[in-house]
Design a protein around this motif. Structure first.
Motif, PDB file in Angstrom:
ATOM      1  N   LEU A  19       0.852  -1.189   0.000  1.00  0.00           N
ATOM      2  CA  LEU A  19       0.000   0.000   0.000  1.00  0.00           C
ATOM      3  C   LEU A  19       0.885   1.235   0.000  1.00  0.00           C
ATOM      4  O   LEU A  19       1.995   1.213   0.539  1.00  0.00           O
ATOM      5  CB  LEU A  19      -0.883   0.044   1.257  1.00  0.00           C
ATOM      6  CG  LEU A  19      -1.944  -1.027   1.408  1.00  0.00           C
ATOM      7  CD1 LEU A  19      -2.572  -0.938   2.789  1.00  0.00           C
ATOM      8  CD2 LEU A  19      -2.997  -0.882   0.334  1.00  0.00           C
ATOM      9  N   SER A  20       0.396   2.314  -0.572  1.00  0.00           N
ATOM     10  CA  SER A  20       1.111   3.581  -0.461  1.00  0.00           C
ATOM     11  C   SER A  20       0.953   4.093   0.969  1.00  0.00           C
ATOM     12  O   SER A  20       0.043   3.680   1.703  1.00  0.00           O
ATOM     13  CB  SER A  20       0.538   4.600  -1.441  1.00  0.00           C
ATOM     14  OG  SER A  20      -0.782   4.955  -1.058  1.00  0.00           O
ATOM     15  N   ARG A  21       1.836   4.990   1.354  1.00  0.00           N
ATOM     16  CA  ARG A  21       1.725   5.590   2.691  1.00  0.00           C
ATOM     17  C   ARG A  21       0.391   6.309   2.859  1.00  0.00           C
ATOM     18  O   ARG A  21      -0.239   6.223   3.913  1.00  0.00           O
ATOM     19  CB  ARG A  21       2.873   6.574   2.924  1.00  0.00           C
ATOM     20  CG  ARG A  21       4.204   5.923   3.139  1.00  0.00           C
ATOM     21  CD  ARG A  21       5.339   6.941   3.121  1.00  0.00           C
ATOM     22  NE  ARG A  21       5.051   8.124   3.909  1.00  0.00           N
ATOM     23  CZ  ARG A  21       5.676   8.463   5.022  1.00  0.00           C
ATOM     24  NH1 ARG A  21       6.649   7.709   5.472  1.00  0.00           N
ATOM     25  NH2 ARG A  21       5.347   9.553   5.669  1.00  0.00           N
ATOM     26  N   SER A  22      -0.071   7.002   1.821  1.00  0.00           N
ATOM     27  CA  SER A  22      -1.330   7.736   1.938  1.00  0.00           C
ATOM     28  C   SER A  22      -2.517   6.776   2.076  1.00  0.00           C
ATOM     29  O   SER A  22      -3.435   7.047   2.854  1.00  0.00           O
ATOM     30  CB  SER A  22      -1.531   8.694   0.765  1.00  0.00           C
ATOM     31  OG  SER A  22      -1.547   8.002  -0.455  1.00  0.00           O
ATOM     32  N   MET A  23      -2.493   5.661   1.357  1.00  0.00           N
ATOM     33  CA  MET A  23      -3.580   4.685   1.496  1.00  0.00           C
ATOM     34  C   MET A  23      -3.538   4.028   2.873  1.00  0.00           C
ATOM     35  O   MET A  23      -4.576   3.837   3.513  1.00  0.00           O
ATOM     36  CB  MET A  23      -3.488   3.618   0.398  1.00  0.00           C
ATOM     37  CG  MET A  23      -4.632   2.613   0.442  1.00  0.00           C
ATOM     38  SD  MET A  23      -6.271   3.351   0.255  1.00  0.00           S
ATOM     39  CE  MET A  23      -6.288   3.654  -1.483  1.00  0.00           C
ATOM     40  N   LEU A  24      -2.353   3.726   3.331  1.00  0.00           N
ATOM     41  CA  LEU A  24      -2.225   3.130   4.659  1.00  0.00           C
ATOM     42  C   LEU A  24      -2.757   4.098   5.717  1.00  0.00           C
ATOM     43  O   LEU A  24      -3.494   3.700   6.616  1.00  0.00           O
ATOM     44  CB  LEU A  24      -0.747   2.797   4.918  1.00  0.00           C
ATOM     45  CG  LEU A  24      -0.490   1.829   6.047  1.00  0.00           C
ATOM     46  CD1 LEU A  24       0.703   0.949   5.694  1.00  0.00           C
ATOM     47  CD2 LEU A  24      -0.238   2.549   7.326  1.00  0.00           C
TER      48      LEU A  24
END
Length: 64
Positions: A19-24
């Motif tokens: 996952l991307s940091r923003s999605m996480l």
């Protein structure tokens, strides 16, 4: 090291889950990802065992 005592950085958790940091962070804010352990004013980490359990849950939940 005991998985319950190992901490993962936000970057490590993102890499581990793909996952991307923003999605996480979105999942965290929605309560859909394990809670972070605060380490400082701007630093958090995640319990490795909880992240691995979350991944296992996603794998188990896929359609057969």
């Amino acid at each position: 090291m005991n998985d319950n005592l190992q901490l993962l950085s936000l970057n490590d958790a993102a890499r581990m889950t793909s996952l991307s940091r923003s999605m996480l962070n979105r999942y965290r804010s929605e309560g859909r990802f394990p809670r972070a352990v605060p380490l400082g004013e701007k630093r958090v980490a995640f319990v490795a065992a909880e992240v691995r359990a979350w991944i296992a849950e996603k794998i188990a939940g896929r359609a057969a």
